[in-house]
Motif scaffolding. Structure first.
Motif, mmCIF file in Angstrom:
data_model
loop_
_atom_site.group_PDB
_atom_site.id
_atom_site.type_symbol
_atom_site.label_atom_id
_atom_site.label_comp_id
_atom_site.label_asym_id
_atom_site.label_seq_id
_atom_site.Cartn_x
_atom_site.Cartn_y
_atom_site.Cartn_z
ATOM 1 N N ARG A 156 132.080 164.412 -30.531
ATOM 2 C CA ARG A 156 131.316 163.619 -31.483
ATOM 3 C C ARG A 156 131.552 164.105 -32.928
ATOM 4 O O ARG A 156 131.785 163.320 -33.834
ATOM 5 C CB ARG A 156 129.827 163.741 -31.179
ATOM 6 C CG ARG A 156 128.978 162.901 -32.087
ATOM 7 C CD ARG A 156 127.595 163.465 -32.087
ATOM 8 N NE ARG A 156 127.018 163.343 -30.743
ATOM 9 C CZ ARG A 156 126.236 162.333 -30.395
ATOM 10 N NH1 ARG A 156 125.960 161.399 -31.266
ATOM 11 N NH2 ARG A 156 125.743 162.273 -29.206
ATOM 12 N N GLU A 157 131.495 165.414 -33.045
ATOM 13 C CA GLU A 157 131.717 166.011 -34.361
ATOM 14 C C GLU A 157 133.059 165.571 -34.943
ATOM 15 O O GLU A 157 133.179 165.158 -36.087
ATOM 16 C CB GLU A 157 131.713 167.536 -34.215
ATOM 17 C CG GLU A 157 130.825 168.243 -35.201
ATOM 18 C CD GLU A 157 130.692 169.685 -34.781
ATOM 19 O OE1 GLU A 157 131.567 170.472 -35.188
ATOM 20 O OE2 GLU A 157 129.735 170.012 -34.019
ATOM 21 N N PHE A 158 134.084 165.702 -34.106
ATOM 22 C CA PHE A 158 135.438 165.349 -34.505
ATOM 23 C C PHE A 158 135.485 163.896 -34.963
ATOM 24 O O PHE A 158 136.030 163.566 -36.025
ATOM 25 C CB PHE A 158 136.396 165.591 -33.332
ATOM 26 C CG PHE A 158 137.830 165.222 -33.621
ATOM 27 C CD1 PHE A 158 138.345 164.009 -33.187
ATOM 28 C CD2 PHE A 158 138.659 166.075 -34.354
ATOM 29 C CE1 PHE A 158 139.660 163.671 -33.450
ATOM 30 C CE2 PHE A 158 139.968 165.728 -34.635
ATOM 31 C CZ PHE A 158 140.482 164.515 -34.175
ATOM 32 N N ILE A 159 134.875 163.031 -34.158
ATOM 33 C CA ILE A 159 134.923 161.608 -34.495
ATOM 34 C C ILE A 159 134.188 161.337 -35.799
ATOM 35 O O ILE A 159 134.633 160.573 -36.643
ATOM 36 C CB ILE A 159 134.334 160.759 -33.357
ATOM 37 C CG1 ILE A 159 135.234 160.877 -32.111
ATOM 38 C CG2 ILE A 159 134.237 159.292 -33.763
ATOM 39 C CD1 ILE A 159 134.692 160.210 -30.886
ATOM 40 N N GLN A 160 133.039 162.044 -35.962
ATOM 41 C CA GLN A 160 132.261 161.804 -37.177
ATOM 42 C C GLN A 160 133.040 162.188 -38.431
ATOM 43 O O GLN A 160 132.939 161.538 -39.465
ATOM 44 C CB GLN A 160 130.940 162.563 -37.119
ATOM 45 C CG GLN A 160 129.866 161.753 -36.420
ATOM 46 C CD GLN A 160 128.642 162.583 -36.093
ATOM 47 O OE1 GLN A 160 128.653 163.816 -36.233
ATOM 48 N NE2 GLN A 160 127.587 161.913 -35.659
ATOM 49 N N ARG A 161 133.797 163.262 -38.278
ATOM 50 C CA ARG A 161 134.556 163.729 -39.443
ATOM 51 C C ARG A 161 135.740 162.823 -39.753
ATOM 52 O O ARG A 161 136.279 162.828 -40.838
ATOM 53 C CB ARG A 161 135.020 165.172 -39.231
ATOM 54 C CG ARG A 161 133.967 166.180 -39.701
ATOM 55 C CD ARG A 161 134.570 167.554 -39.797
ATOM 56 N NE ARG A 161 134.453 168.249 -38.509
ATOM 57 C CZ ARG A 161 135.459 168.633 -37.758
ATOM 58 N NH1 ARG A 161 136.695 168.404 -38.125
ATOM 59 N NH2 ARG A 161 135.236 169.262 -36.629
ATOM 60 N N LEU A 162 136.169 162.074 -38.794
ATOM 61 C CA LEU A 162 137.360 161.251 -38.931
ATOM 62 C C LEU A 162 137.136 160.121 -39.937
ATOM 63 O O LEU A 162 136.147 159.391 -39.849
ATOM 64 C CB LEU A 162 137.685 160.644 -37.556
ATOM 65 C CG LEU A 162 139.140 160.583 -37.133
ATOM 66 C CD1 LEU A 162 139.798 161.961 -37.172
ATOM 67 C CD2 LEU A 162 139.202 160.032 -35.720
ATOM 68 N N SER A 163 138.050 160.001 -40.902
ATOM 69 C CA SER A 163 137.914 158.910 -41.862
ATOM 70 C C SER A 163 138.935 157.840 -41.467
ATOM 71 O O SER A 163 140.104 157.889 -41.863
ATOM 72 C CB SER A 163 138.161 159.449 -43.277
ATOM 73 O OG SER A 163 138.436 158.390 -44.123
ATOM 74 N N VAL A 164 138.522 156.932 -40.673
ATOM 75 C CA VAL A 164 139.440 156.017 -39.988
ATOM 76 C C VAL A 164 140.316 155.239 -40.961
ATOM 77 O O VAL A 164 141.533 155.069 -40.761
ATOM 78 C CB VAL A 164 138.644 155.045 -39.083
ATOM 79 C CG1 VAL A 164 139.567 154.097 -38.357
ATOM 80 C CG2 VAL A 164 137.831 155.847 -38.076
ATOM 81 N N ASP A 165 139.728 154.789 -42.069
ATOM 82 C CA ASP A 165 140.484 153.951 -43.017
ATOM 83 C C ASP A 165 141.676 154.672 -43.650
ATOM 84 O O ASP A 165 142.649 154.060 -44.067
ATOM 85 C CB ASP A 165 139.559 153.433 -44.123
ATOM 86 C CG ASP A 165 138.632 152.370 -43.566
ATOM 87 O OD1 ASP A 165 137.570 152.132 -44.138
ATOM 88 O OD2 ASP A 165 138.969 151.786 -42.479
ATOM 89 N N ASP A 166 141.555 156.033 -43.662
ATOM 90 C CA ASP A 166 142.613 156.776 -44.334
ATOM 91 C C ASP A 166 143.757 157.188 -43.425
ATOM 92 O O ASP A 166 144.714 157.829 -43.847
ATOM 93 C CB ASP A 166 142.028 158.055 -44.976
ATOM 94 C CG ASP A 166 140.958 157.717 -45.986
ATOM 95 O OD1 ASP A 166 139.988 158.489 -46.104
ATOM 96 O OD2 ASP A 166 141.079 156.634 -46.614
ATOM 97 N N LEU A 167 143.646 156.929 -42.159
ATOM 98 C CA LEU A 167 144.656 157.415 -41.216
ATOM 99 C C LEU A 167 145.907 156.542 -41.223
ATOM 100 O O LEU A 167 145.820 155.320 -41.279
ATOM 101 C CB LEU A 167 144.086 157.434 -39.795
ATOM 102 C CG LEU A 167 142.939 158.416 -39.526
ATOM 103 C CD1 LEU A 167 142.492 158.292 -38.079
ATOM 104 C CD2 LEU A 167 143.377 159.837 -39.816
ATOM 105 N N THR A 168 147.040 157.227 -41.104
ATOM 106 C CA THR A 168 148.274 156.482 -40.850
ATOM 107 C C THR A 168 148.333 156.257 -39.335
ATOM 108 O O THR A 168 147.646 156.947 -38.572
ATOM 109 C CB THR A 168 149.503 157.316 -41.255
ATOM 110 O OG1 THR A 168 149.561 158.462 -40.397
ATOM 111 C CG2 THR A 168 149.408 157.744 -42.700
ATOM 112 N N PRO A 169 149.165 155.317 -38.877
ATOM 113 C CA PRO A 169 149.289 155.108 -37.431
ATOM 114 C C PRO A 169 149.618 156.405 -36.711
ATOM 115 O O PRO A 169 149.078 156.699 -35.651
ATOM 116 C CB PRO A 169 150.445 154.117 -37.316
ATOM 117 C CG PRO A 169 150.474 153.407 -38.628
ATOM 118 C CD PRO A 169 149.950 154.371 -39.670
ATOM 119 N N ARG A 170 150.501 157.256 -37.314
ATOM 120 C CA ARG A 170 150.888 158.484 -36.659
ATOM 121 C C ARG A 170 149.698 159.442 -36.535
ATOM 122 O O ARG A 170 149.454 160.021 -35.474
ATOM 123 C CB ARG A 170 152.000 159.146 -37.490
ATOM 124 C CG ARG A 170 152.756 160.191 -36.678
ATOM 125 C CD ARG A 170 153.523 161.090 -37.629
ATOM 126 N NE ARG A 170 153.662 162.397 -37.010
ATOM 127 C CZ ARG A 170 154.712 162.722 -36.265
ATOM 128 N NH1 ARG A 170 155.700 161.875 -36.085
ATOM 129 N NH2 ARG A 170 154.766 163.906 -35.706
#
Ligand code: ADP
Ligand code: MG
Length: 891
Positions: free
Chosen positions: A858-872
C-alpha cells in the motif's frame, strides 16, 4: 356426561355399555338405526353433518342430546368418523327383539379405530393402512416397533437403536410407514410426550391409543405370539433375537384381537424389518424429495410415486409404495430386481399380456383378510372368483419369463384352480351385499337348498292349480286365492256367491263386497311356501359361512398368490414406466462413484413438453469431485439438479430404471437432504432452528457412502452468519473421516467458490444463464466453474417488479458493492486458526485470499505518482509490487 335422575332401562343399559368404551363413540343399535347419545351425539352430529335431536329421559327438563344414522347406510358414516380420527364401538342387538323379555340384550361386537379398519370405504386401496406399536424397555435405548396392516395381514417387526435425546431416529422409522394409529405404553405417557408431539406434527390426524404396561412385557409378549402363531420359537420368522420388537408386535396382536372380536389368523407370520439393511432416508428428506406426496398440499399427484406408478392392482400399488420407501442397499438384491425389470422391459408382449391379466384382478389380499375376519359378503367372493379366473394364464406367462426373480415368484404362485371351481359352483352370480336376503348360493350346490328353491318357485303354480280345484269343487267361478301380510293366504268369495261356500271354509275377514276364508289345505300349503322361504334364507346364510371358513382355511395359499401378483405387478410397472419415459438401466456397483449422464428430474420433466427439460451430467467421486458447489441465480435450476440426483440414486436402489442416458451408481447407505425453502412450520420450530438441526444430523451421521444434498443452507440468519456456517459445513463434509462425503451444495453465497481453492475434493459448478440486453435467459445447463453473478435484480425484473424499482435497486447495489470489501480489499472468510485438511499447496488464485495485510504494498502504491511514469517505469513498478508480494508470502 349429564346425570339423569330417573333413567329408562334402555338408557341404563346404554350407560353401562358406554362405560366400558369411554374413549369410543358408541353406535347403539335400535331397530334400523344406530343411535348416539350425550357427548357422542354432539361430536358425531358435527363430524357427520347430521341433525342433533333430543330425547326425553323421564321428565322433560332433562332432555338428552341424540342423533342417529340408518343401519343400512352406516358404513359411509363410520368412514367419516374414522377418517376424522375417532374410535367407534359398534353395539348390536344380540337377541331377537320379538323373543326378548324386557330390554333387548346388546353387546359391542367390534371396535373400529383408524388403525384397524378393513372397510374398503375407509381405506385407500393403493396404500397400506398401518397400526403401529412403540415399545421402549426401561434401560437400553432400543425401541421396538411393529407395524400391522389388518386389512392385508402384514406384520412387520423391527428395532431401532436411538441414543438421541429427542428420539429423532425412531421418529424417522416410525413415520416412514405413516401409521394411522399408534399404540403406546400408558406408563410412558410423560416420557414420550415430546415424541408424541413430534409425531403429531409429522402425521397430522394420527390417533394415539394407550395400552396397559402389562401388554408391553417382553415375556408375556413371547408367550402371546407363540400362542397366536402356534409355534414354540420365533426363530423361524427370523425374530428370535428381538425383544422390544416382539413386545410391540404382541401389543398390536392383542389389541386387534380385542377390537375385532374375531380370529385374526390372517396375521400369519412376523416379517422382520431390518431397518438398517435399507437405504436410510430420514423423514425430512422423504418430504423434501416428495417421494410419496408433495410438500404443498400433501398430494400423491406430483410425487415420485405418482410418476412411477403404472401398477394394475391395489396389491402392486401398495408394494411399489413400500419399495419406494425402503430402497435396497444390497447389491445382489438390487441387481436381481433390475434383471427382472429389464426382462419385462425387453419383452413387451409378455409385459402387456401380464398387465392385461392383472387389470382384471381385484384386491385379493384385502378380500382374503375380510374372509378371515368374517366380514366378507357375496360380492367379495364374486370378486375373488373373477380374480382367480386369470391365474392359470398368469402362470403360463410367468413360465416364459427368464431369471431367478421369476423363478422365485413362480414357486410361490398358486393358480388356485380348486378355489375357482368351488366359487363358481357355490356363489350365486347375482349375490347381493347383504347376507340375509338370500340369493347367495347357486342352485345345484346343495340338494336341500335346491328343494327349497323348487318349492318357492313352484308355489305360484301350486296356487293356480289349487284355485282351479276350489272353483270347480265349490262351483264359484270367480273364487280367488290372495295373500296379505296379516292373514297370509286366503280364499276370497264375493257376497253374491256366499251361499255356495263349502262348510270346511273358515271365515277370516269380511269386506264390503266379499268375505275371506282359509282352509286347512291352504294353510298347509302356506306353511310349506313361507317356511321354505325362511329356511332358504337360513340355509343360504349357513352355507355361505361354511364356504367362508373353507376359504379361510386356504388363506395361506391365497395370500402367497396375492403377494406374488403384487411382485409381478410392481416389476411390470417399473418396466412400463421405463419404456414410456425413456429411462435406462443403471449400472450398480459398490464403488464410490455416482456418475449420471443426461440425467433428468422424473417429476418436473413430466410437466413439460417432451424434450423441453434440459438434461444434466453429474459426476461425484471420492477424489477431485467429492463436494460440488453449485452456484447460479435463482430460478436457474440448482435445486432441480440436486433433487434429480437424489431421486435417480434412490430409484436405482429400488431396482428401477432411471431418467438418464447413463448412470453408474455406487451404492449409497443414506441420503440426506437439507432444503431451504418450504420449511416445516408445523413443527413449531423456527426455520433456522430446523435448518440447523437437520444440518447437525447430517454432519453427525453422514458416512463416506452417503449422499448429501444441501440446498441453500444458512439462509435463515444474517448473511455473514449464514455464509460462515455454509463454508464450515462444506469444509467439514469435504474432509470428513479423511474420505469426505459425496455432497451437492447449491448456494447463493458465491463466496463459497473460493472453497475450491483450498480443498482438493471440492469443485465448482454453476448453472448457466445467458445475458440478453438487460435481462437474462435461463439455460438450465450445469457447467464447470462457479459464477459470482447472482442476477437477483434481473430475476426480479423477470418477475415483474416495476422498472423504476429495479433501477433504484441497481443504484443501491452499486453503493453496497463499493463498501463490501474492507480498505484492504480483502474478504475475510477464508482465514482460519488451524491448518486445513486436504489443503492445496499452491494455486495461482490463492494469493489474494491468504495474503497478510499488505502495508508495504500500500505504501509503495501511495508513493507512486502514476502520471509521471514512463511505460518502462510502470513495468518496473509492477515487478516491484510482485516482489513485495512474494516476500510477504514467504514470511
Ligand atoms: P433454483 O434452485 O436455481 O432457484 P430451480 O431448480 O428451483 O431453480 O428451478 C426453477 C425452475 O426452472 C423449475 O421450476 C423448472 O421449471 C425450471 N427448470 C429447472 N431445471 C430445469 C431443466 N433442467 N430444464 C428445464 N427447466 C428447468
Ligand atoms: Mg433453489
Amino acid at each position: 356426561m349429564t346425570t339423569v335422575v330417573k333413567m329408562t332401562p334402555m338408557l341404563q343399559q346404554y350407560l353401562e355399555i358406554k362405560g366400558q368404551f369411554e374413549d369410543a363413540i358408541l353406535f347403539y343399535r335400535m331397530g334400523d338405526f344406530y343411535e348416539m347419545f350425550f357427548d357422542d351425539a354432539i361430536t358425531a352430529a358435527k363430524v357427520l353433518g347430521i341433525t342433533l335431536t333430543s330425547r326425553s329421559s323421564k321428565d322433560d327438563e332433562n332432555r338428552i342430546p341424540m342423533c342417529g344414522v340408518p343401519f343400512h347406510s352406516a358404513s359411509g358414516y363410520l368412514a367419516k368418523l374414522i377418517a376424522a380420527g375417532h374410535r367407534v364401538a359398534i353395539c348390536e342387538q344380540t337377541e331377537d327383539p320379538a323373543a326378548a323379555k324386557g330390554i333387548v340384550k346388546r353387546e359391542v361386537v367390534r371396535v373400529l379405530s383408524p388403525g384397524v379398519v378393513t372397510d374398503s370405504q375407509v381405506l385407500d386401496d393403493r396404500s397400506n393402512n398401518y397400526i403401529c406399536a412403540l415399545a421402549r424397555p426401561a434401560k437400553a435405548p432400543v425401541y421396538g416397533l411393529s407395524f400391522v396392516d389388518v386389512s392385508t395381514g402384514q406384520c412387520l417387526v423391527g428395532e431401532v437403536e436411538d441414543p438421541s435425546s429427542d428420539g429423532s431416529l425412531v421418529l424417522d422409522q416410525l413415520t416412514r410407514l405413516a401409521p394411522a394409529e399408534i399404540l403406546l405404553d400408558e406408563a410412558e405417557t410423560e416420557t414420550l410426550a415430546d415424541l408424541k408431539r413430534a409425531i403429531t406434527a409429522m402425521l397430522p390426524g394420527v390417533c394415539f391409543t394407550e395400552r396397559h404396561s402389562r401388554c408391553f412385557s417382553p415375556h408375556a409378549a413371547t408367550e402371546l405370539l407363540h400362542e397366536h402363531f402356534n409355534v414354540v420359537t420365533l426363530d423361524g420368522f427370523g425374530c428370535g433375537a428381538l425383544t422390544s420388537g416382539i413386545a410391540a408386535a404382541a401389543v398390536i396382536i392383542e389389541y386387534v384381537g380385542e377390537t375385532q372380536k374375531a380370529a385374526i389368523n390372517h396375521i400369519e407370520k412376523l416379517t422382520p424389518l431390518d431397518l438398517s439393511s435399507y437405504l436410510q432416508i430420514d423423514d425430512a428428506s422423504r418430504r423434501n424429495l416428495e417421494l410419496t406426496q408433495t410438500i404443498i398440499g400433501g398430494k400423491r399427484e406430483g410425487s415420485l410415486l405418482s410418476v412411477l406408478d403404472q401398477t394394475c392392482t391395489p396389491m402392486g400399488a401398495r408394494l411399489l409404495k413400500h419399495n419406494l420407501l425402503f430402497p435396497l442397499q444390497e447389491l445382489e438384491s438390487i441387481i436381481s430386481r433390475l434383471n427382472a425389470v429389464d426382462f419385462l422391459y425387453q419383452h413387451r408382449d409378455i409385459r402387456e399380456q401380464l398387465r392385461a391379466l392383472l387389470s382384471r384382478i381385484y384386491d385379493i389380499e384385502r378380500l382374503n383378510s375380510r374372509i378371515m375376519l368374517g366380514t366378507c359378503n357375496g360380492r367379495d367372493l364374486l370378486a375373488l372368483r373373477d380374480s382367480v379366473v386369470s391365474l392359470p394364464d398368469c402362470v403360463a406367462l410367468l413360465n416364459r419369463c427368464a431369471g431367478e426373480k421369476f423363478t422365485a415368484i413362480a414357486a410361490a404362485f398358486d393358480p388356485l384352480v380348486d378355489i375357482r371351481a368351488l366359487l363358481e359352483s357355490a356363489i350365486h352370480p347375482e349375490a347381493p351385499v347383504s347376507l340375509r336376503e338370500g340369493n347367495l348360493i347357486r342352485e345345484g350346490f346343495n340338494a336341500e337348498l335346491d328343494e327349497l328353491i323348487r318349492i318357492q318357485r313352484d308355489g305360484r303354480q301350486l296356487i293356480l292349480s289349487l284355485e282351479a280345484k276350489e272353483r270347480e269343487q265349490s262351483g264359484v267361478p270367480k273364487l280367488k286365492i290372495g295373500f296379505n301380510k296379516v292373514f297370509g293366504y286366503y280364499i276370497e268369495v264375493s257376497r253374491v256367491n256366499l251361499d255356495k261356500v263349502p262348510d270346511h271354509y273358515i271365515r277370516k275377514q269380511t269386506l264390503v263386497n266379499a268375505e275371506r276364508f282359509i282352509t286347512p289345505e291352504l294353510k298347509e300349503f302356506e306353511g310349506k311356501v313361507l317356511g321354505a322361504e325362511e329356511r332358504r334364507l337360513e340355509l343360504e346364510y349357513h352355507l355361505f359361512c361354511a364356504l367362508r371358513s373353507d376359504l379361510a382355511a386356504m388363506s395361506e395359499r391365497i395370500l402367497a398368490t396375492a403377494r406374488a401378483l403384487a411382485e409381478i405387478d410392481f416389476l411390470c410397472s417399473l418396466a412400463e414406466t421405463a419404456r414410456n419415459h425413456a429411462y435406462h438401466r443403471p449400472l450398480i456397483d459398490e464403488s464410490d462413484v455416482i456418475h449420471i449422464r443426461e440425467g433428468r428430474h422424473p417429476v418436473i420433466e413430466r410437466g413439460m413438453p417432451t424434450g423441453r427439460f434440459v438434461p444434466n451430467d453429474i459426476l461425484l467421486d471420492q477424489e477431485g469431485q467429492e463436494v460440488l458447489i453449485i452456484t447460479g441465480p435463482n430460478m436457474a435450476g440448482k435445486s432441480t439438479i440436486l433433487r434429480q440426483t437424489a431421486l435417480i440414486v434412490l430409484m436405482a436402489q429400488m431396482g428401477s430404471f432411471v431418467p438418464a442416458d447413463y448412470a453408474r451408481i455406487g451404492i449409497v447407505d443414506r441420503i440426506f437432504t437439507r432444503v431451504g425453502a418450504m420449511d416445516d412450520l408445523r413443527r413449531g420450530q423456527s426455520t433456522f432452528m430446523v435448518e440447523m438441526s437437520e444440518t447437525a444430523n447430517i454432519l453427525n451421521n453422514a458416512t463416506s457412502r452417503s449422499l448429501v444434498i444441501l440446498d441453500e443452507i444458512g439462509r435463515g440468519t444474517s448473511t455473514y452468519d449464514g455464509l460462515s456456517i455454509a463454508w464450515a459445513v462444506a469444509e467439514e463434509l469435504a474432509g470428513k473421516d479423511d474420505k469426505g462425503v459425496k455432497t451437492l451444495f447449491a448456494t447463493h453465497y458465491h463466496e463459497l467458490i473460493d472453497l475450491a481453492l483450498t480443498q482438493e475434493r471440492v469443485k465448482n459448478y454453476s448453472v448457466a444463464v445467458r445475458e440478453w440486453n438487460d435481462s437474462i435467459i435461463f439455460l438450465h445447463k450445469l457447467i464447470e466453474g462457479g459464477t459470482n453473478k447472482s442476477y437477483g435484480i434481473q430475476v426480479a425484473g423477470l418477475a415483474g417488479v416495476p422498472a423504476h424499482v429495479i433501477q433504484r435497486a441497481e443504484e443501491i447495489l452499486k453503493n453496497i458493492e463499493q463498501s463490501e470489501f474492507d480498505r484492504e480489499g480483502d474478504p475475510y472468510i477464508a482465514r482460519t486458526s488451524k491448518p486445513k485438511r486436504g489443503r492445496r499447496k499452491t494455486h495461482p488464485n490463492q494469493l489474494p485470499l491468504f495474503q497478510p495485510s499488505p502495508d508495504q504494498v500500500r505504501e509503495f502504491i501511495q508513493r507512486l505518482s502514476v502520471d509521471d511514469l514512463t511505460p518502462r517505469q510502470a513495468m518496473e513498478a509492477l515487478y516491484t509490487l510482485k516482489g513485495l508480494c512474494s516476500l510477504k508470502e514467504s514470511n
